[in-house]
Design a protein around this motif. Structure first.
Motif, short mmCIF file in Angstrom:
data_model
loop_
_atom_site.label_atom_id
_atom_site.label_comp_id
_atom_site.label_asym_id
_atom_site.label_seq_id
_atom_site.Cartn_x
_atom_site.Cartn_y
_atom_site.Cartn_z
N HIS A 1 -10.26 1.70 6.03
CA HIS A 1 -11.26 2.10 7.06
C HIS A 1 -10.59 3.58 7.53
CE1 HIS A 1 -12.58 -1.63 6.59
NE2 HIS A 1 -11.62 -2.20 6.99
N THR B 1 0.80 -1.18 0.20
CA THR B 1 -0.07 0.05 0.11
C THR B 1 0.78 1.25 -0.17
OG1 THR B 1 -1.60 -1.28 1.36
CG2 THR B 1 -1.78 1.11 1.15
N GLU C 1 -10.11 4.86 -2.87
CA GLU C 1 -10.44 3.33 -2.59
C GLU C 1 -9.40 2.88 -1.61
OE1 GLU C 1 -9.70 1.95 -6.36
OE2 GLU C 1 -11.48 2.54 -7.53
N ILE C 2 -8.14 3.39 -1.36
CA ILE C 2 -7.30 3.17 -0.57
C ILE C 2 -7.79 3.40 0.81
CG2 ILE C 2 -4.98 3.27 0.48
CD1 ILE C 2 -4.21 3.68 -2.38
N ASP D 1 -10.93 3.69 1.97
CA ASP D 1 -11.69 2.92 2.24
C ASP D 1 -11.21 1.45 2.73
OD1 ASP D 1 -13.83 4.87 1.78
OD2 ASP D 1 -14.33 3.82 -0.34
N GLN D 2 -10.16 1.06 2.16
CA GLN D 2 -9.62 -0.40 2.40
C GLN D 2 -9.22 -0.22 3.69
OE1 GLN D 2 -6.85 -1.00 -0.76
NE2 GLN D 2 -8.33 -1.10 -2.36
#
Length: 472
Positions: A222, A182, A216-217, A219-220
């Motif tokens: 949280h 990430t 998107e990252i 959301d991944q």
């Protein structure tokens, strides 16, 4: 000629003759660099190197009780050693100690900028670490050949780079493989955003796509987007950079490192979308200068194997050094008001500076250990090798006749040798072993392809004969 950043400290009268002499050496090196009518000869480079070392020895004798002295003599000496170093690359003596000087100077700048930027890829650090190891070996091998003064200086500079590198590696030491993936993606996105921010036309749609990837990252992980009610995105970004400087030396855990970088990416998207590629007017001249250097160095990437003489990098190094040295406490200052730039301008100019140095670094470390006199032959062989490898990868040839063009070219190159050497006039340029080894590789590839095609023809001949017998 592009001079180095200048010291204005008073000069010891005893050092004036040394300064005069090394200025003369620098002028001669500059003329040699500009002369494209002939190839650079090893004996010319070694002659200037020995002249320079003679002046260094005299300077050391004068400064025996004042080792920390720094004045114009030192800046001109640095110019000379930078040029000598690039000349060693040009003549193919890449693994010798003087060749390390320019490389390690560039890497020191690059490491400083990576640290200042506060984000970098592990792959960046791995590449630098591997090359620093090679350069240290070169310095050690040169202990019986080159000046102790030069070797001591190089050893000290390599040590400084190793120390910075260790700090940077330590900052990423608590990232597990998942977090590292990430983190690397965020580094890539942030660099892409910085590149978008320096385009001639701001690519709004492309920036929106990167913003979507960041969300998107988010959301991944949280996470929620950083809010900054009552503050601008630039103010919040600046606060985060200040917090980084206050906690320097502390190693954060992996999730904290990733979350902090994600927050910076989202803030940077907001900042550049607001600016739309427009920079503070006070810094337009510096910005345009850096963009021009970056673009020129980037374009050289397409042709450098065929046309770049390593000494061509000198003028770009010096232009970048002057811009970098003009900063105060890391800040780009307005040439009119002497005030620091806003955060957007600071980070944009730093990105362009770092990117330009990274191109210089790339060209230095990719320099082939072959004299420029042999580069045309070497590059032809590289092209032939790539073609033969591609033919082999694609399944080979149906007939040995298809290899005739390759064989004819290889034989013509082989026939250029005199007494087993590739000569240019009466000179035997550096890099004979590299060219000969590459030629042998090409002959081996052609031989293997010929053998395979002959076996294929014989096999087809047996099959055809069997078919005829069965039919009869």
């Amino acid at each position: 000629m592009t001079d180095s950043p200048a010291y204005r400290l008073p000069l010891d009268p005893q050092e004036q003759p040394i300064l005069d002499r090394i200025l003369h050496i620098r002028d001669n090196l500059s003329l040699l660099k500009q002369d494209r009518s002939t190839h650079i000869k090893s004996q010319d480079v070694i002659h200037h190197y020995n002249e320079l070392i003679e002046q260094v020895d005299k300077l050391n004798a004068i400064r025996e009780t004042k080792r920390d002295e720094q004045n114009r003599v030192d800046t001109v000496l640095d110019d000379c050693f930078q040029l000598i170093s690039l000349f060693f690359l040009t003549i193919g003596r890449n693994s010798e100690a003087p060749a390390v000087y320019s490389a390690i100077s560039t890497v020191k700048r690059l490491l400083d900028h990576l640290k200042e930027a506060g984000f970098y890829s592990p792959k960046d650090l791995e590449s630098i670490r591997d090359h620093i190891t090679q350069w240290r070996h070169s310095v050690r091998r040169g202990k019986d050949t080159f000046s102790d003064s030069l070797l001591t200086l190089l050893d000290a500079r390599i040590g400084v780079c190793e120390s910075i590198l260790q700090d940077l590696q330590q900052n990423l030491s608590k990232l597990d493989p998942e977090m590292m993936g990430t983190y690397e993606k965020l580094v890539s996105i942030l660099r892409s955003l910085s590149a978008c921010n320096t385009r001639s036309k701001f690519p709004a749609k492309e920036v929106q796509d990167f913003e979507r990837q960041l969300l998107e990252i988010q959301d991944q992980l949280h996470e929620t987007r950083v809010t900054h009610d009552g503050k601008t995105a630039e103010q919040v970004y600046a606060e985060r950079l200040e917090q980084m400087s206050l906690t320097e030396g502390e190693v954060a855990d992996g999730p904290t490192v990733v979350r902090a970088l994600l927050a910076r990416c989202l803030l940077w998207v907001e900042i550049i979308q607001e600016k739309q590629g427009k920079i503070d007017s006070r810094f337009e001249e510096t910005y345009a200068h850096l963009v021009k250097i970056r673009n020129t160095l980037e374009q050289m990437n397409l042709t450098h194997a065929w046309s770049l003489r390593e000494t061509d990098l000198y003028s770009y190094q010096r232009q970048l050094d002057r811009i970098d040295a003009s900063r105060r406490d890391g800040n780009f200052l307005s040439p009119v008001t002497n005030e620091p730039a806003d955060l957007h301008a600071q980070r944009t100019l730093l990105y362009l500076l770092r990117k330009s140095y990274s191109f210089v670094y790339q060209y230095i470390v990719s320099s082939e250990p072959v004299s420029e006199a042999l580069l045309p032959i070497y590059n032809q062989l590289l092209t032939l090798k790539r073609c033969l490898v591609e033919v082999k990868r694609s399944g080979g040839v149906d007939s040995p006749r298809e290899l005739y063009p390759y064989s004819m070219k290889l034989n013509s190159i082989d026939n250029m040798k005199k007494d087993g050497k590739f000569m240019v006039g009466n000179d035997i340029p550096e890099g004979q072993a590299s060219v000969t080894a590459l030629l042998a590789e090409c002959f081996d590839l052609a031989y293997d392809l010929r053998e395979e095609s002959q076996q294929h023809e014989e096999s087809n001949g047996v099959e055809t004969s069997n078919e005829v017998e069965v039919a009869s």
